[in-house]
Design a protein around this motif. Structure first.
Motif, PDB file in Angstrom:
ATOM      1  N   GLY A 192      55.756  44.981  35.589  1.00 37.64           N
ATOM      2  CA  GLY A 192      54.693  43.934  35.843  1.00 37.64           C
ATOM      3  C   GLY A 192      53.972  43.545  34.530  1.00 37.64           C
ATOM      4  O   GLY A 192      54.020  42.398  34.057  1.00 37.64           O
ATOM      5  N   VAL A 193      53.671  44.583  33.903  1.00 35.67           N
ATOM      6  CA  VAL A 193      53.029  44.279  32.659  1.00 35.67           C
ATOM      7  C   VAL A 193      53.702  43.651  31.517  1.00 35.67           C
ATOM      8  O   VAL A 193      53.290  42.659  31.038  1.00 35.67           O
ATOM      9  CB  VAL A 193      52.299  45.663  32.080  1.00 35.67           C
ATOM     10  CG1 VAL A 193      51.689  45.264  30.818  1.00 35.67           C
ATOM     11  CG2 VAL A 193      51.376  46.348  32.751  1.00 35.67           C
ATOM     12  N   ARG A 194      55.010  44.140  31.291  1.00 35.67           N
ATOM     13  CA  ARG A 194      55.978  43.457  30.266  1.00 35.67           C
ATOM     14  C   ARG A 194      56.315  41.902  30.568  1.00 35.67           C
ATOM     15  O   ARG A 194      56.202  41.336  29.818  1.00 35.67           O
ATOM     16  CB  ARG A 194      57.214  44.193  30.066  1.00 35.67           C
ATOM     17  CG  ARG A 194      56.727  45.454  29.274  1.00 35.67           C
ATOM     18  CD  ARG A 194      58.024  46.448  29.169  1.00 35.67           C
ATOM     19  NE  ARG A 194      58.443  47.056  30.344  1.00 35.67           N
ATOM     20  CZ  ARG A 194      59.580  46.897  30.769  1.00 35.67           C
ATOM     21  NH1 ARG A 194      60.465  46.248  30.254  1.00 35.67           N
ATOM     22  NH2 ARG A 194      59.850  47.426  31.610  1.00 35.67           N
ATOM     23  N   ALA A 195      56.378  42.095  31.729  1.00 32.18           N
ATOM     24  CA  ALA A 195      56.616  40.420  32.561  1.00 32.18           C
ATOM     25  C   ALA A 195      55.560  39.369  32.250  1.00 32.18           C
ATOM     26  O   ALA A 195      55.867  38.431  31.657  1.00 32.18           O
ATOM     27  CB  ALA A 195      57.059  40.392  34.017  1.00 32.18           C
ATOM     28  N   ASN A 232      44.179  47.125  34.347  1.00 37.02           N
ATOM     29  CA  ASN A 232      43.970  47.300  35.913  1.00 37.02           C
ATOM     30  C   ASN A 232      45.292  48.299  36.240  1.00 37.02           C
ATOM     31  O   ASN A 232      45.365  49.335  36.906  1.00 37.02           O
ATOM     32  CB  ASN A 232      44.267  46.244  36.511  1.00 37.02           C
ATOM     33  CG  ASN A 232      43.910  46.521  38.311  1.00 37.02           C
ATOM     34  OD1 ASN A 232      42.986  47.392  38.359  1.00 37.02           O
ATOM     35  ND2 ASN A 232      44.806  45.931  39.078  1.00 37.02           N
ATOM     36  N   VAL A 233      46.451  47.989  35.654  1.00 38.62           N
ATOM     37  CA  VAL A 233      47.594  48.591  35.712  1.00 38.62           C
ATOM     38  C   VAL A 233      47.589  50.334  35.343  1.00 38.62           C
ATOM     39  O   VAL A 233      47.726  51.144  35.999  1.00 38.62           O
ATOM     40  CB  VAL A 233      48.984  48.266  34.839  1.00 38.62           C
ATOM     41  CG1 VAL A 233      50.158  49.085  34.911  1.00 38.62           C
ATOM     42  CG2 VAL A 233      49.331  46.739  35.702  1.00 38.62           C
ATOM     43  N   ASN A 234      46.902  50.350  34.210  1.00 37.52           N
ATOM     44  CA  ASN A 234      46.483  51.541  33.645  1.00 37.52           C
ATOM     45  C   ASN A 234      45.584  52.178  34.706  1.00 37.52           C
ATOM     46  O   ASN A 234      45.867  53.667  34.893  1.00 37.52           O
ATOM     47  CB  ASN A 234      46.100  51.637  32.254  1.00 37.52           C
ATOM     48  CG  ASN A 234      46.939  51.577  31.007  1.00 37.52           C
ATOM     49  OD1 ASN A 234      47.939  51.994  31.668  1.00 37.52           O
ATOM     50  ND2 ASN A 234      46.715  51.210  30.015  1.00 37.52           N
ATOM     51  N   LYS A 239      45.091  56.860  38.255  1.00 35.20           N
ATOM     52  CA  LYS A 239      44.894  57.398  39.643  1.00 35.20           C
ATOM     53  C   LYS A 239      45.702  58.003  40.351  1.00 35.20           C
ATOM     54  O   LYS A 239      45.465  59.062  40.916  1.00 35.20           O
ATOM     55  CB  LYS A 239      44.163  55.908  40.329  1.00 35.20           C
ATOM     56  CG  LYS A 239      43.356  56.481  41.824  1.00 35.20           C
ATOM     57  CD  LYS A 239      43.034  55.212  42.296  1.00 35.20           C
ATOM     58  CE  LYS A 239      42.515  55.534  43.780  1.00 35.20           C
ATOM     59  NZ  LYS A 239      42.158  54.153  44.538  1.00 35.20           N
ATOM     60  N   LYS A 240      46.729  57.366  40.190  1.00 35.25           N
ATOM     61  CA  LYS A 240      48.215  58.101  41.040  1.00 35.25           C
ATOM     62  C   LYS A 240      48.366  59.490  40.348  1.00 35.25           C
ATOM     63  O   LYS A 240      48.384  60.570  41.352  1.00 35.25           O
ATOM     64  CB  LYS A 240      49.446  57.404  40.964  1.00 35.25           C
ATOM     65  CG  LYS A 240      49.633  56.191  42.194  1.00 35.25           C
ATOM     66  CD  LYS A 240      51.162  55.838  41.924  1.00 35.25           C
ATOM     67  CE  LYS A 240      51.576  54.727  42.575  1.00 35.25           C
ATOM     68  NZ  LYS A 240      52.593  54.096  42.037  1.00 35.25           N
TER      69      LYS A 240
END
Ligand SMILES: [Zn+2]
Length: 358
Positions: A192-195, A232-234, A239-240
């Motif tokens: 998602g980030v790269r897109a 946010n992705v990070n 968290k995961k």
């Protein structure tokens, strides 16, 4: 431990105008104070107060406390580098201490402005503030970003009791295609980030070609939005990972990031990704989330983590024929390169643990 949190404020239009006027006044006052500091070559707060206090209060309509704060801001900036005369952004952050900020329960905050106190609803209380035993530190910064007001607060969160000796290590490889891969083979995608980055890069090129003022403003907003998204992705990935380690009573093993840039061979297009964001932030997030959860993090030597065979120990550049593949030239063990690297990273943490015990 201390964490910073951004609380979103929801002022009425009128309150918003008062807050903006206050930010403008405080920053203009600080710029003026910095001018005087520079002219008199003094970074001493008391001396500077004597020189500008009356003028600032009169000219910018600030309260006593805000005047003192503006002078302090000027002093700090001037102290950092005495060769330049600091100029503050019109809507730069303004510090609020308990004398000019009061909490009204947990849903609202009273802030002093140039047109008196306003009681502003707090829209988003943040994740830490709601956690058990969390306490709010006294000072906060009023921040205005893309049309939204935030209060940046410092929250003291009780440190959980540290995990006993971990029952194993979850190795984590930080990569490009997948931002992270753990030693069980689970990927944490950066797709998602790269897109988003690609889309923004195209748009940026277009806007840059335009070069107008509004195009520049739009550019700035885009960049901020993009970095918020990446951040946010990070957060989600960290968290995961920490949750998984905690649930399985494992520690987390990460490569010493110093080695990351030397190790990974990437094409030029990807190199921008690698350097512009991500690795340091992800490691920071994993580290502090782990600390909050009582999960041990161990950094390991990154050398040859992607070239070592976890089956037979054979180290060879040819073990990794392509960026994504691993295939041991000695024993034939094959797998996905990031997964293999994560396994090696996890194993190195075990070795370190044994060293510690000895
Ligand atoms: Zn092998």
């Amino acid at each position: 431990m201390l964490v910073t949190e951004l609380l979103k404020l929801a002022p009425s239009p009128e309150q918003g105008r008062a807050l903006l006027a206050t930010m403008r006044a405080c920053n203009a006052a600080a710029t003026r104070a910095a001018e005087v500091a520079f002219a008199h070559r003094t970074a001493n707060k008391i001396a500077l107060q004597r020189l500008v206090y009356a003028e600032l209060r009169h000219e910018f309509g600030l309260s006593a406390q805000m005047t003192v704060r503006s002078i302090a801001k000027a002093c700090e900036a001037y102290k950092r580098d005495k060769t330049i005369k600091p100029v503050f952004r019109e809507l730069g952050a303004v510090a609020y201490d308990p004398r000019i900020l009061t909490w009204k329960g947990s849903e609202a905050v009273s802030l002093l402005t140039v047109s008196g106190r306003v009681v502003v609803p707090v829209l988003y209380r943040g994740r830490w503030l709601q956690s058990a035993g969390a306490t709010l530190r006294g000072q906060a910064d009023l921040v205005y970003r893309d049309g939204v007001f935030f209060l940046a607060v410092v929250v003291e969160v009780p440190e959980p009791s540290r995990q006993e000796e971990p029952q194993g290590w979850l190795g984590v490889d930080l990569g490009i295609v997948n931002l992270a891969t753990d030693s069980t083979g689970e990927p944490y995608s950066g797709k998602g980030v790269r897109a988003v980055r690609r889309r923004n890069a195209r748009l940026r090129a277009k806007l840059q070609a335009k070069g107008t003022k509004s195009a520049k403003r739009l550019l700035k907003r885009r960049r901020r939005k993009e970095s918020r998204f990446a951040r946010n992705v990070n957060h989600v990935i960290a968290k995961k990972l920490v949750g998984k380690a905690k649930d399985t009573r494992q520690g987390i093993a990460l490569e010493d990031l110093q080695g990351i840039r030397d190790r990974v061979t990437v094409r030029k297009a990807q190199r921008a990704d690698l350097h512009s964001w991500g690795f340091h932030q992800l490691r920071t997030f994993v580290t502090y989330k782990a600390a909050l959860a009582g999960v041990v993090v161990r950094l390991v030597d990154p050398r040859n983590t992607s070239r070592t065979c976890p089956g037979c120990g054979h180290i060879d550049k040819r073990n990794r024929p392509t960026r994504d593949e691993f295939c041991c030239v000695s024993c034939g063990l094959a797998g996905q390169a990031d997964h293999i690297a994560a396994i090696n990273i996890g194993r190195r943490a075990v070795r370190h643990a044994a060293d510690d015990a000895a």
